[in-house]
Design a protein around this motif. Structure first.
Motif, PDB file in Angstrom:
ATOM      1  N   THR A   1       1.538  32.805 -28.535  1.00 11.42           N
ATOM      2  CA  THR A   1       1.293  34.223 -28.812  1.00 11.42           C
ATOM      3  C   THR A   1      -0.125  34.644 -28.456  1.00 11.42           C
ATOM      4  N   SER A   2      -0.894  33.746 -27.863  1.00  8.32           N
ATOM      5  CA  SER A   2      -2.261  34.088 -27.482  1.00  8.32           C
ATOM      6  C   SER A   2      -2.398  34.060 -25.960  1.00  8.32           C
ATOM      7  N   VAL A   3      -3.521  34.569 -25.491  1.00 10.45           N
ATOM      8  CA  VAL A   3      -3.799  34.564 -24.054  1.00 10.45           C
ATOM      9  C   VAL A   3      -3.822  33.112 -23.588  1.00 10.45           C
ATOM     10  N   PRO A   4      -3.096  32.790 -22.526  1.00 11.64           N
ATOM     11  CA  PRO A   4      -3.076  31.401 -22.038  1.00 11.64           C
ATOM     12  C   PRO A   4      -4.460  30.934 -21.585  1.00 11.64           C
ATOM     13  N   SER A   5      -4.606  29.646 -21.449  1.00 14.32           N
ATOM     14  CA  SER A   5      -5.861  29.052 -20.994  1.00 14.32           C
ATOM     15  C   SER A   5      -5.944  29.126 -19.473  1.00 14.32           C
ATOM     16  N   TRP A   6      -7.158  28.950 -18.943  1.00 13.71           N
ATOM     17  CA  TRP A   6      -7.319  28.905 -17.483  1.00 13.71           C
ATOM     18  C   TRP A   6      -6.533  27.757 -16.860  1.00 13.71           C
ATOM     19  N   PRO A   7      -6.549  26.542 -17.430  1.00 16.78           N
ATOM     20  CA  PRO A   7      -5.744  25.474 -16.824  1.00 16.78           C
ATOM     21  C   PRO A   7      -4.251  25.813 -16.772  1.00 16.78           C
ATOM     22  N   GLU A   8      -3.720  26.434 -17.816  1.00 13.30           N
ATOM     23  CA  GLU A   8      -2.312  26.838 -17.805  1.00 13.30           C
ATOM     24  C   GLU A   8      -2.068  27.895 -16.727  1.00 13.30           C
ATOM     25  N   ALA A   9      -2.964  28.852 -16.626  1.00 14.92           N
ATOM     26  CA  ALA A   9      -2.819  29.895 -15.599  1.00 14.92           C
ATOM     27  C   ALA A   9      -2.856  29.287 -14.203  1.00 14.92           C
ATOM     28  N   TYR A  10      -3.752  28.334 -13.990  1.00 22.07           N
ATOM     29  CA  TYR A  10      -3.835  27.673 -12.685  1.00 22.07           C
ATOM     30  C   TYR A  10      -2.527  26.953 -12.358  1.00 22.07           C
ATOM     31  N   GLU A  11      -1.958  26.250 -13.338  1.00 27.08           N
ATOM     32  CA  GLU A  11      -0.680  25.559 -13.108  1.00 27.08           C
ATOM     33  C   GLU A  11       0.397  26.539 -12.662  1.00 27.08           C
ATOM     34  N   HIS A  12       0.467  27.688 -13.299  1.00 27.04           N
ATOM     35  CA  HIS A  12       1.471  28.685 -12.912  1.00 27.04           C
ATOM     36  C   HIS A  12       1.177  29.259 -11.531  1.00 27.04           C
ATOM     37  N   LEU A  13      -0.094  29.469 -11.233  1.00 24.47           N
ATOM     38  CA  LEU A  13      -0.437  29.994  -9.911  1.00 24.47           C
ATOM     39  C   LEU A  13      -0.015  29.010  -8.823  1.00 24.47           C
ATOM     40  N   VAL A  14      -0.313  27.753  -9.013  1.00 29.46           N
ATOM     41  CA  VAL A  14       0.054  26.738  -8.008  1.00 29.46           C
ATOM     42  C   VAL A  14       1.576  26.664  -7.848  1.00 29.46           C
ATOM     43  N   ALA A  15       2.298  26.706  -8.965  1.00 28.46           N
ATOM     44  CA  ALA A  15       3.754  26.535  -8.925  1.00 28.46           C
ATOM     45  C   ALA A  15       4.516  27.786  -8.496  1.00 28.46           C
ATOM     46  N   GLU A  16       3.989  28.972  -8.828  1.00 26.62           N
ATOM     47  CA  GLU A  16       4.784  30.193  -8.680  1.00 26.62           C
ATOM     48  C   GLU A  16       4.086  31.317  -7.922  1.00 26.62           C
ATOM     49  N   ALA A  17       3.001  31.011  -7.259  1.00 27.65           N
ATOM     50  CA  ALA A  17       2.189  32.076  -6.661  1.00 27.65           C
ATOM     51  C   ALA A  17       2.964  32.915  -5.659  1.00 27.65           C
ATOM     52  N   ARG A  18       2.665  34.182  -5.719  1.00 28.58           N
ATOM     53  CA  ARG A  18       3.078  35.123  -4.681  1.00 28.58           C
ATOM     54  C   ARG A  18       1.806  35.514  -3.952  1.00 28.58           C
ATOM     55  N   LEU A  19       1.884  35.538  -2.645  1.00 29.34           N
ATOM     56  CA  LEU A  19       0.722  35.913  -1.857  1.00 29.34           C
ATOM     57  C   LEU A  19       0.728  37.411  -1.609  1.00 29.34           C
ATOM     58  N   SER A  20      -0.411  38.026  -1.796  1.00 29.89           N
ATOM     59  CA  SER A  20      -0.565  39.434  -1.448  1.00 29.89           C
ATOM     60  C   SER A  20      -0.986  39.515   0.011  1.00 29.89           C
ATOM     61  N   ARG A  21      -0.644  40.617   0.634  1.00 29.98           N
ATOM     62  CA  ARG A  21      -1.008  40.809   2.032  1.00 29.98           C
ATOM     63  C   ARG A  21      -2.508  41.015   2.148  1.00 29.98           C
ATOM     64  N   VAL A  22      -3.119  40.311   3.092  1.00 26.06           N
ATOM     65  CA  VAL A  22      -4.527  40.501   3.423  1.00 26.06           C
ATOM     66  C   VAL A  22      -4.637  40.633   4.936  1.00 26.06           C
ATOM     67  N   ALA A  23      -5.547  41.477   5.396  1.00 28.31           N
ATOM     68  CA  ALA A  23      -5.677  41.746   6.834  1.00 28.31           C
ATOM     69  C   ALA A  23      -6.330  40.597   7.585  1.00 28.31           C
ATOM     70  N   HIS A  24      -7.180  39.846   6.902  1.00 28.90           N
ATOM     71  CA  HIS A  24      -7.932  38.758   7.540  1.00 28.90           C
ATOM     72  C   HIS A  24      -7.777  37.485   6.707  1.00 28.90           C
ATOM     73  N   PRO A  25      -6.590  36.861   6.715  1.00 29.74           N
ATOM     74  CA  PRO A  25      -6.367  35.701   5.846  1.00 29.74           C
ATOM     75  C   PRO A  25      -7.227  34.505   6.228  1.00 29.74           C
ATOM     76  N   SER A  26      -7.699  33.809   5.202  1.00 27.37           N
ATOM     77  CA  SER A  26      -8.431  32.557   5.422  1.00 27.37           C
ATOM     78  C   SER A  26      -7.418  31.473   5.793  1.00 27.37           C
ATOM     79  N   PRO A  27      -7.879  30.357   6.338  1.00 26.40           N
ATOM     80  CA  PRO A  27      -6.943  29.268   6.653  1.00 26.40           C
ATOM     81  C   PRO A  27      -6.195  28.743   5.420  1.00 26.40           C
ATOM     82  N   THR A  28      -6.800  28.844   4.240  1.00 29.64           N
ATOM     83  CA  THR A  28      -6.138  28.325   3.043  1.00 29.64           C
ATOM     84  C   THR A  28      -5.202  29.343   2.374  1.00 29.64           C
ATOM     85  N   HIS A  29      -5.228  30.584   2.811  1.00 27.00           N
ATOM     86  CA  HIS A  29      -4.378  31.605   2.182  1.00 27.00           C
ATOM     87  C   HIS A  29      -2.896  31.270   2.371  1.00 27.00           C
ATOM     88  N   ALA A  30      -2.460  31.130   3.610  1.00 27.74           N
ATOM     89  CA  ALA A  30      -1.033  30.904   3.884  1.00 27.74           C
ATOM     90  C   ALA A  30      -0.561  29.542   3.391  1.00 27.74           C
TER      91      ALA A  30
END
Length: 145
Positions: free
Chosen positions: A94-123
């Protein structure tokens, strides 16, 4: 509850002043947003910025996202950022998740937003873990609390 994490990398220092100003305005907006339960901001290495927010519903998060300063800045991020990703999930607590938990979700479930000049690590979705030492961040609280 719905949690949302975003990771944005500003591609040039010349965009930092405008980015920080819009971050400040969005921070004020979120504190007053109905349904906002709390969150965190993190300034990371390499012009990388993280947000972590908790909402009482997906509807509340979408209303915030589509209004005010946040809605005005989103189209600019296409040009300003060379990496942009986000993830949403329903935390078990019921509280705001921790940064490590947020990172785990980002790695597992990330959606990429469109960027005009993507870095090599974006895609390739190569997300560096958030730097928590030293922590350059801010806890966000609802204005009504």
């Amino acid at each position: 509850m719905l949690a949302s994490v975003t990771r944005l990398r500003v591609r040039s220092v010349r965009y930092i002043p405008a980015f920080l100003w819009m971050t400040f305005l969005s921070q004020r907006q979120v504190a007053r947003a109905p349904g906002f339960l709390g969150g965190r901001l993190l300034l990371d290495a390499g012009r990388t910025f993280w947000t972590l927010t908790a909402w009482d519903s997906e509807h509340a998060m979408k209303v915030f996202r589509g209004a005010g300063p946040h809605a005005k800045v989103m189209p600019r991020l296409v040009e300003w950022c060379d990496e942009a990703s986000y993830a949403h999930w329903s935390p078990t607590g019921t509280s705001v998740p921790s940064w490590p938990e947020a990172y785990e979700h980002l790695v597992a479930e990330a959606r990429l937003s469109r960027v005009a000049h993507p870095s090599p690590t974006h895609a390739t979705r190569q997300f560096a873990k958030p730097r928590l030492q030293p922590l350059i961040g801010l806890d966000l609280k609802p204005a009504r609390a």
